[in-house]
Design an enzyme around this catalytic site. Sequence first.
Site, PDB file in Angstrom:
ATOM      1  N   GLY A   1     -14.124   5.713  -8.115  1.00 16.74           N
ATOM      2  CA  GLY A   1     -12.891   6.249  -8.680  1.00 16.74           C
ATOM      3  C   GLY A   1     -11.801   6.295  -7.837  1.00 16.74           C
ATOM      4  O   GLY A   1     -10.778   7.027  -7.837  1.00 16.74           O
TER       5      GLY A   1
ATOM      6  N   HIS B   1      -8.880   7.833   2.310  1.00 16.94           N
ATOM      7  CA  HIS B   1      -8.577   8.889   2.587  1.00 16.94           C
ATOM      8  C   HIS B   1      -9.509   9.996   2.081  1.00 16.94           C
ATOM      9  O   HIS B   1     -10.328   9.844   1.355  1.00 16.94           O
ATOM     10  CB  HIS B   1      -7.197   9.221   1.520  1.00 16.94           C
ATOM     11  CG  HIS B   1      -7.525   8.945   0.229  1.00 16.94           C
ATOM     12  ND1 HIS B   1      -7.557   7.608  -0.084  1.00 16.94           N
ATOM     13  CD2 HIS B   1      -7.761   9.480  -0.819  1.00 16.94           C
ATOM     14  CE1 HIS B   1      -7.646   7.283  -1.412  1.00 16.94           C
ATOM     15  NE2 HIS B   1      -7.720   8.670  -1.800  1.00 16.94           N
TER      16      HIS B   1
ATOM     17  N   CYS C   1       0.701  -1.127  -0.085  1.00 16.54           N
ATOM     18  CA  CYS C   1      -0.023   0.026   0.041  1.00 16.54           C
ATOM     19  C   CYS C   1       0.721   1.375   0.029  1.00 16.54           C
ATOM     20  O   CYS C   1       1.757   1.434   0.808  1.00 16.54           O
ATOM     21  CB  CYS C   1      -0.981  -0.115   1.065  1.00 16.54           C
ATOM     22  SG  CYS C   1      -1.867   1.344   1.386  1.00 16.54           S
TER      23      CYS C   1
HETATM   24  P1  AMP Z   1      -8.305   8.091  -5.080  1.00 12.33           P
HETATM   25  O1  AMP Z   1      -8.569   8.294  -6.512  1.00 12.33           O
HETATM   26  O2  AMP Z   1      -9.422   8.948  -4.272  1.00 12.33           O
HETATM   27  O3  AMP Z   1      -7.886   7.032  -4.450  1.00 12.33           O
HETATM   28  O4  AMP Z   1      -7.162   9.389  -4.958  1.00 12.33           O
HETATM   29  C1  AMP Z   1      -5.705   8.779  -4.629  1.00 12.33           C
HETATM   30  C2  AMP Z   1      -5.029   9.994  -4.828  1.00 12.33           C
HETATM   31  O5  AMP Z   1      -3.647   9.751  -4.177  1.00 12.33           O
HETATM   32  C3  AMP Z   1      -4.810  10.664  -6.018  1.00 12.33           C
HETATM   33  O6  AMP Z   1      -5.376  12.101  -6.269  1.00 12.33           O
HETATM   34  C4  AMP Z   1      -3.332  10.631  -6.264  1.00 12.33           C
HETATM   35  O7  AMP Z   1      -2.909  11.996  -7.043  1.00 12.33           O
HETATM   36  C5  AMP Z   1      -2.802  10.576  -5.155  1.00 12.33           C
HETATM   37  N1  AMP Z   1      -1.487  10.104  -4.940  1.00 12.33           N
HETATM   38  C6  AMP Z   1      -1.041   9.108  -5.159  1.00 12.33           C
HETATM   39  N2  AMP Z   1       0.240   8.646  -5.116  1.00 12.33           N
HETATM   40  C7  AMP Z   1       0.395   9.535  -4.173  1.00 12.33           C
HETATM   41  C8  AMP Z   1       1.766   9.737  -3.645  1.00 12.33           C
HETATM   42  N3  AMP Z   1       2.890   9.262  -3.636  1.00 12.33           N
HETATM   43  N4  AMP Z   1       1.797  11.153  -2.826  1.00 12.33           N
HETATM   44  C9  AMP Z   1       0.811  11.977  -2.720  1.00 12.33           C
HETATM   45  N5  AMP Z   1      -0.410  11.803  -3.399  1.00 12.33           N
HETATM   46  C10 AMP Z   1      -0.443  10.614  -4.235  1.00 12.33           C
HETATM   47 ZN    ZN Z   2      -2.364   1.167   3.625  1.00 12.19          ZN
END
Ligand code: AMP
Ligand code: ZN
Length: 112
Positions: free
Chosen positions: A92, A99, A5
């Site tokens: 999505g 989060h 993860c």
């Molecule tokens: P979701 O589609 O709600 O699962 O959003 C996942 C979010 O995590 C997206 O907006 C990505 O840009 C963000 N994300 C993915 N990897 C990272 C990372 N290493 N650091 C910060 N944000 C991230």
């Molecule tokens: Zn996790």
Amino acid sequence: MAAECIFCKIIDGSIPSKKIFEDNEVIVFNDINPIAKVHFLIVPKLHIESLASCEAQHQALLGKMLLLAPKLAKEQGLSGFRTMINTGREGGQEVFHIHVHVFGGGDKLPRT
Ligand code: AMP
Ligand code: ZN
């Protein structure tokens, strides 16, 4: 901690992040691919896959995450903001560690 993860790796420090808040239960960092001037993610340290996997025992943690949103948004200079919790692939969700997105700044956000 789930081995593969990405958010668990951010929590344990093995992947860097732009952290804006941390305590024993929650970490908050800037989204790597922001959709607004300010865009951060409120993430519990406990690995919970999604809002759909939450149970009564997570009620206080979820409340804490939501209450952090206006506090941190204000600290980041936002007078208004949007919160979003994507749940499941059809919702999505891309990272399967729950989060709360908080974003805003600049022009008024579109309706959807
Ligand atoms: P979701 O589609 O709600 O699962 O959003 C996942 C979010 O995590 C997206 O907006 C990505 O840009 C963000 N994300 C993915 N990897 C990272 C990372 N290493 N650091 C910060 N944000 C991230
Ligand atoms: Zn996790």
